[in-house]
Enzyme design. Structure first.
Site, PDB file in Angstrom:
ATOM      1  CB  CYS A 157       6.254  -5.978  -0.981  1.00 49.07           C
ATOM      2  SG  CYS A 157       4.491  -5.861  -1.376  1.00 49.07           S
TER       3      CYS A 157
ATOM      4  CD  GLU B 278       5.807  -5.726  -5.016  1.00 45.91           C
ATOM      5  OE1 GLU B 278       4.585  -5.445  -5.011  1.00 45.91           O
ATOM      6  OE2 GLU B 278       6.697  -4.857  -5.013  1.00 45.91           O
TER       7      GLU B 278
ATOM      8  CG  ASN C 242      -1.273  -2.179  -8.195  1.00 49.39           C
ATOM      9  OD1 ASN C 242      -1.137  -2.588  -9.332  1.00 49.39           O
ATOM     10  ND2 ASN C 242      -1.382  -0.889  -7.931  1.00 49.39           N
TER      11      ASN C 242
ATOM     12  CD  GLU D   3      -4.766   1.520  -6.108  1.00 47.04           C
ATOM     13  OE1 GLU D   3      -5.664   2.321  -6.444  1.00 47.04           O
ATOM     14  OE2 GLU D   3      -3.552   1.793  -6.175  1.00 47.04           O
TER      15      GLU D   3
ATOM     16  CB  CYS E  31       1.738  -4.818  -3.015  1.00 43.51           C
ATOM     17  SG  CYS E  31       1.879  -3.256  -2.130  1.00 43.51           S
TER      18      CYS E  31
ATOM     19  CB  CYS F 277       5.761  -1.132  -0.113  1.00 41.78           C
ATOM     20  SG  CYS F 277       4.855  -2.610   0.375  1.00 41.78           S
TER      21      CYS F 277
HETATM   22  N1  THU Z   1       2.338  -0.945  -5.005  1.00 44.45           N
HETATM   23  C1  THU Z   1       2.632  -2.237  -5.340  1.00 44.45           C
HETATM   24  O1  THU Z   1       1.791  -2.960  -5.883  1.00 44.45           O
HETATM   25  N2  THU Z   1       3.874  -2.700  -5.053  1.00 44.45           N
HETATM   26  C2  THU Z   1       4.855  -1.954  -4.485  1.00 44.45           C
HETATM   27  O2  THU Z   1       5.874  -2.484  -4.110  1.00 44.45           O
HETATM   28  C3  THU Z   1       4.668  -0.505  -4.347  1.00 44.45           C
HETATM   29  C4  THU Z   1       3.257  -0.060  -4.325  1.00 44.45           C
HETATM   30  C5  THU Z   1       0.990  -0.451  -5.296  1.00 44.45           C
HETATM   31  C6  THU Z   1       0.105  -0.302  -4.082  1.00 44.45           C
HETATM   32  C7  THU Z   1      -0.884   0.741  -4.556  1.00 44.45           C
HETATM   33  O3  THU Z   1      -1.943   0.078  -5.235  1.00 44.45           O
HETATM   34  C8  THU Z   1      -0.103   1.573  -5.543  1.00 44.45           C
HETATM   35  O4  THU Z   1       1.052   0.816  -5.892  1.00 44.45           O
HETATM   36  C9  THU Z   1       0.321   2.935  -5.025  1.00 44.45           C
HETATM   37  O5  THU Z   1       0.967   2.814  -3.806  1.00 44.45           O
END
Ligand code: THU
Length: 130
Positions: free
Chosen positions: A86, A52, A39, A41, A50, A83
């Site tokens: 994804c 994925e 991920n 941000e 994310c 999520c």
């Molecule tokens: N996140 C992912 O990278 N993948 C997921 O399937 C769930 C959430 C990340 C997004 C964000 O940077 C952090 O987790 C908190 O939501």
């Protein structure tokens, strides 16, 4: 190194200064190549991506289009669930029976098919007649 370990390895590169939640994803294509993502941000929170999505983008950039196996890991109490967005992104490149294994760092694991992750998925079929 197996998919789980590749996912854990790449999770260490996550850029997550806001959530502090480091996620790693690793996927395998039919020729056995593994692509990974973490991920990333952003201070403008909705611009974050994310793990994925990163792995899928790497796969596409390499000219590949099919996922045959996938692992996702994070330091969460339960194996980390992808999520909603994804789940749709994974479904774009995987058969309904393709397995995604979700992990946490304590050794818990849950294996789910794409169909279980995204029942009733929107697909090309729904645009027939458009
Ligand atoms: N996140 C992912 O990278 N993948 C997921 O399937 C769930 C959430 C990340 C997004 C964000 O940077 C952090 O987790 C908190 O939501």
């Amino acid at each position: 190194m197996n998919l789980r370990d590749r996912a854990e390895q790449v999770s260490r590169n996550a850029y997550a200064p806001y959530s502090k939640f480091h996620v790693g994803a690793a996927l395998k294509t039919p020729d056995g190549t593994v692509f990974t993502g973490c991920n990333v941000e952003n201070v403008a929170y909705p611009e974050g991506t994310c793990a994925e999505a990163g792995a899928i983008a790497a796969m596409c950039a390499a000219g590949q289009r099919e996922i045959v196996e996938m692992a996702v890991i994070a330091d969460s109490p339960d194996p980390v669930p992808p999520c909603g967005g994804c789940r749709q992104k994974i479904a774009e490149f995987a058969a309904p029976d393709m397995r995604v294994t979700l992990y946490n760092l304590q050794g818990d694991a849950v294996s789910m098919t794409v169909a279980e992750l995204l029942p009733g998925a929107f697909s090309q079929d729904h645009m027939d007649g458009a």
